[in-house]
Write a protein that holds these residues in place. Structure first.
Motif, PDB file in Angstrom:
ATOM      1  N   MET A   1      34.334  39.566  53.321  1.00 15.12           N
ATOM      2  CA  MET A   1      34.827  39.448  51.908  1.00 15.12           C
ATOM      3  C   MET A   1      33.734  39.537  50.999  1.00 15.12           C
ATOM      4  O   MET A   1      32.405  39.272  51.139  1.00 15.12           O
ATOM      5  CB  MET A   1      35.437  38.027  51.881  1.00 15.12           C
ATOM      6  CG  MET A   1      35.893  37.783  50.517  1.00 15.12           C
ATOM      7  SD  MET A   1      36.202  35.953  50.397  1.00 15.12           S
ATOM      8  CE  MET A   1      34.855  35.318  49.815  1.00 15.12           C
ATOM      9  N   SER A   2      34.135  40.017  49.887  1.00 16.03           N
ATOM     10  CA  SER A   2      32.921  40.351  48.618  1.00 16.03           C
ATOM     11  C   SER A   2      33.909  39.604  47.299  1.00 16.03           C
ATOM     12  O   SER A   2      34.978  39.562  47.346  1.00 16.03           O
ATOM     13  CB  SER A   2      32.414  41.614  48.547  1.00 16.03           C
ATOM     14  OG  SER A   2      33.579  42.432  48.242  1.00 16.03           O
ATOM     15  N   SER A   3      33.195  39.612  46.370  1.00 15.60           N
ATOM     16  CA  SER A   3      33.479  39.133  44.961  1.00 15.60           C
ATOM     17  C   SER A   3      33.317  40.528  43.859  1.00 15.60           C
ATOM     18  O   SER A   3      32.432  41.095  43.844  1.00 15.60           O
ATOM     19  CB  SER A   3      32.987  37.846  44.359  1.00 15.60           C
ATOM     20  OG  SER A   3      33.301  37.171  45.465  1.00 15.60           O
ATOM     21  N   ARG A   4      34.257  40.363  42.617  1.00 18.79           N
ATOM     22  CA  ARG A   4      33.879  41.238  41.764  1.00 18.79           C
ATOM     23  C   ARG A   4      34.181  40.256  40.327  1.00 18.79           C
ATOM     24  O   ARG A   4      35.253  39.474  40.504  1.00 18.79           O
ATOM     25  CB  ARG A   4      35.072  42.307  41.631  1.00 18.79           C
ATOM     26  CG  ARG A   4      34.998  43.214  40.559  1.00 18.79           C
ATOM     27  CD  ARG A   4      36.250  44.297  40.435  1.00 18.79           C
ATOM     28  NE  ARG A   4      36.113  45.066  41.814  1.00 18.79           N
ATOM     29  CZ  ARG A   4      37.040  45.983  42.088  1.00 18.79           C
ATOM     30  NH1 ARG A   4      38.094  45.853  41.416  1.00 18.79           N
ATOM     31  NH2 ARG A   4      36.876  46.544  42.965  1.00 18.79           N
ATOM     32  N   ASP A   5      33.110  40.444  39.898  1.00 19.91           N
ATOM     33  CA  ASP A   5      33.038  39.668  38.489  1.00 19.91           C
ATOM     34  C   ASP A   5      34.266  40.107  37.276  1.00 19.91           C
ATOM     35  O   ASP A   5      34.305  41.286  37.252  1.00 19.91           O
ATOM     36  CB  ASP A   5      31.942  39.561  37.763  1.00 19.91           C
ATOM     37  CG  ASP A   5      31.038  38.637  38.575  1.00 19.91           C
ATOM     38  OD1 ASP A   5      31.428  37.740  39.318  1.00 19.91           O
ATOM     39  OD2 ASP A   5      29.791  38.695  38.533  1.00 19.91           O
ATOM     40  N   GLY A   6      35.201  39.297  36.915  1.00 21.37           N
ATOM     41  CA  GLY A   6      36.206  39.788  36.054  1.00 21.37           C
ATOM     42  C   GLY A   6      35.148  40.165  34.382  1.00 21.37           C
ATOM     43  O   GLY A   6      34.042  40.222  34.650  1.00 21.37           O
ATOM     44  N   SER A   7      35.933  40.339  33.634  1.00 18.52           N
ATOM     45  CA  SER A   7      35.527  40.591  32.287  1.00 18.52           C
ATOM     46  C   SER A   7      35.246  39.529  31.366  1.00 18.52           C
ATOM     47  O   SER A   7      34.493  39.554  30.194  1.00 18.52           O
ATOM     48  CB  SER A   7      36.447  41.503  31.276  1.00 18.52           C
ATOM     49  OG  SER A   7      37.637  40.694  31.106  1.00 18.52           O
ATOM     50  N   GLY A   8      35.269  38.117  31.937  1.00 22.59           N
ATOM     51  CA  GLY A   8      35.306  37.024  31.046  1.00 22.59           C
ATOM     52  C   GLY A   8      36.201  36.841  30.111  1.00 22.59           C
ATOM     53  O   GLY A   8      36.112  36.070  29.231  1.00 22.59           O
ATOM     54  N   GLY A   9      37.190  37.698  30.123  1.00 18.74           N
ATOM     55  CA  GLY A   9      38.315  37.460  29.095  1.00 18.74           C
ATOM     56  C   GLY A   9      39.494  37.861  29.705  1.00 18.74           C
ATOM     57  O   GLY A   9      40.544  37.207  29.930  1.00 18.74           O
ATOM     58  N   HIS A  10      39.733  39.373  29.749  1.00 19.85           N
ATOM     59  CA  HIS A  10      41.009  39.785  30.056  1.00 19.85           C
ATOM     60  C   HIS A  10      41.208  39.875  31.730  1.00 19.85           C
ATOM     61  O   HIS A  10      42.463  40.066  32.097  1.00 19.85           O
ATOM     62  CB  HIS A  10      41.215  41.388  29.484  1.00 19.85           C
ATOM     63  CG  HIS A  10      41.163  41.219  28.057  1.00 19.85           C
ATOM     64  ND1 HIS A  10      41.936  40.435  27.225  1.00 19.85           N
ATOM     65  CD2 HIS A  10      39.942  41.767  27.158  1.00 19.85           C
ATOM     66  CE1 HIS A  10      41.705  40.749  25.923  1.00 19.85           C
ATOM     67  NE2 HIS A  10      40.526  41.476  26.001  1.00 19.85           N
ATOM     68  N   PHE A  11      40.072  40.273  32.478  1.00 19.70           N
ATOM     69  CA  PHE A  11      40.392  40.513  33.897  1.00 19.70           C
ATOM     70  C   PHE A  11      39.894  39.044  34.487  1.00 19.70           C
ATOM     71  O   PHE A  11      38.491  38.652  34.195  1.00 19.70           O
ATOM     72  CB  PHE A  11      39.536  41.722  34.288  1.00 19.70           C
ATOM     73  CG  PHE A  11      40.209  42.804  33.727  1.00 19.70           C
ATOM     74  CD1 PHE A  11      41.242  43.500  34.514  1.00 19.70           C
ATOM     75  CD2 PHE A  11      39.626  43.383  32.584  1.00 19.70           C
ATOM     76  CE1 PHE A  11      41.699  44.762  33.809  1.00 19.70           C
ATOM     77  CE2 PHE A  11      40.358  44.656  32.025  1.00 19.70           C
ATOM     78  CZ  PHE A  11      41.307  45.088  32.674  1.00 19.70           C
ATOM     79  N   ALA A  12      40.546  38.749  35.743  1.00 19.83           N
ATOM     80  CA  ALA A  12      39.925  37.776  36.245  1.00 19.83           C
ATOM     81  C   ALA A  12      38.842  38.052  37.254  1.00 19.83           C
ATOM     82  O   ALA A  12      38.557  39.254  37.355  1.00 19.83           O
ATOM     83  CB  ALA A  12      41.180  37.071  37.158  1.00 19.83           C
ATOM     84  N   ASP A  13      38.235  37.009  37.864  1.00 16.38           N
ATOM     85  CA  ASP A  13      37.275  37.361  39.019  1.00 16.38           C
ATOM     86  C   ASP A  13      38.229  37.715  40.356  1.00 16.38           C
ATOM     87  O   ASP A  13      39.352  36.959  40.349  1.00 16.38           O
ATOM     88  CB  ASP A  13      36.502  36.119  39.104  1.00 16.38           C
ATOM     89  CG  ASP A  13      35.538  35.876  38.289  1.00 16.38           C
ATOM     90  OD1 ASP A  13      35.078  36.680  37.371  1.00 16.38           O
ATOM     91  OD2 ASP A  13      34.860  34.758  38.131  1.00 16.38           O
ATOM     92  N   PHE A  14      37.956  38.317  41.166  1.00 12.02           N
ATOM     93  CA  PHE A  14      38.553  38.588  42.254  1.00 12.02           C
ATOM     94  C   PHE A  14      37.602  38.370  43.622  1.00 12.02           C
ATOM     95  O   PHE A  14      36.595  38.741  43.655  1.00 12.02           O
ATOM     96  CB  PHE A  14      38.958  40.162  42.279  1.00 12.02           C
ATOM     97  CG  PHE A  14      40.085  40.535  41.493  1.00 12.02           C
ATOM     98  CD1 PHE A  14      41.446  40.628  41.809  1.00 12.02           C
ATOM     99  CD2 PHE A  14      39.889  40.741  40.097  1.00 12.02           C
ATOM    100  CE1 PHE A  14      42.547  40.666  41.060  1.00 12.02           C
ATOM    101  CE2 PHE A  14      41.078  41.134  39.340  1.00 12.02           C
ATOM    102  CZ  PHE A  14      42.219  40.993  39.954  1.00 12.02           C
ATOM    103  N   ASP A  15      38.356  38.009  44.637  1.00 11.12           N
ATOM    104  CA  ASP A  15      37.808  38.037  45.907  1.00 11.12           C
ATOM    105  C   ASP A  15      38.401  39.464  46.623  1.00 11.12           C
ATOM    106  O   ASP A  15      39.547  39.648  46.396  1.00 11.12           O
ATOM    107  CB  ASP A  15      38.199  36.768  46.820  1.00 11.12           C
ATOM    108  CG  ASP A  15      37.585  35.560  46.367  1.00 11.12           C
ATOM    109  OD1 ASP A  15      36.723  35.552  45.934  1.00 11.12           O
ATOM    110  OD2 ASP A  15      38.245  34.423  46.651  1.00 11.12           O
ATOM    111  N   LEU A  16      37.520  40.240  47.292  1.00 11.08           N
ATOM    112  CA  LEU A  16      37.791  41.613  47.646  1.00 11.08           C
ATOM    113  C   LEU A  16      37.744  41.339  49.151  1.00 11.08           C
ATOM    114  O   LEU A  16      36.904  40.812  49.815  1.00 11.08           O
ATOM    115  CB  LEU A  16      37.050  42.652  46.965  1.00 11.08           C
ATOM    116  CG  LEU A  16      37.152  42.582  45.716  1.00 11.08           C
ATOM    117  CD1 LEU A  16      36.030  43.674  45.197  1.00 11.08           C
ATOM    118  CD2 LEU A  16      38.350  43.058  45.045  1.00 11.08           C
TER     119      LEU A  16
END
Length: 135
Positions: free
Chosen positions: A1-16
């Motif tokens: 598993m890894s993570s992707r930071d969201g935009s801080g507004g429109h996109f959420a953070d994701f567990d990948l």
């Protein structure tokens, strides 16, 4: 598993969760119900097959398809992304009547096809993507 930071507004953070050429993303730390979020999950594919299973859009496109072939279908949305570093083609709308997008109009989910830097070959399939982004 890894993570992707969201935009801080429109996109959420994701567990990948990644298995070879297939990635499943699950939005985390949502402030509202998952069903109310425009992108609670995502799928990305970087090869034409995953574990021997062909990954193909409803229109028949896969990683390795030519941009020329993609460009021949309707309805189609073509948009420069990330300061013109690549083009994204959007196909297979959930509601074809909402394409082309009308600014301020309704949005429909589509499948995104990302082209290589030379804009000749599809290198990534992702879903869902929006027919247009109002932000």
């Amino acid at each position: 598993m890894s993570s992707r930071d969201g935009s801080g507004g429109h996109f959420a953070d994701f567990d990948l969760y990644t298995w070879g050429a297939f990635t499943l993303g699950n939005a985390v730390s949502l402030e509202k119900a998952r069903t109310d979020h425009f992108l609670p999950s995502l799928v990305e594919v970087t090869e034409p097959e995953v574990a021997g299973i062909a990954v193909v859009t409803a229109s028949g496109f896969t990683v390795g398809s030519t941009v020329a072939a993609v460009s021949e279908i309707e309805p189609l949305v073509r948009e420069a992304r990330d300061a013109d570093a690549y083009f994204e083609y959007r196909v297979d709308p959930e509601d074809p009547a909402l394409v082309p997008p009308v600014p301020g109009g309704e949005i429909t989910d589509m499948v995104g096809l990302q082209a290589d830097a030379s804009d000749t070959t599809i290198t990534l399939l992702k879903a869902p993507v929006l027919s247009y982004y109002p932000f």
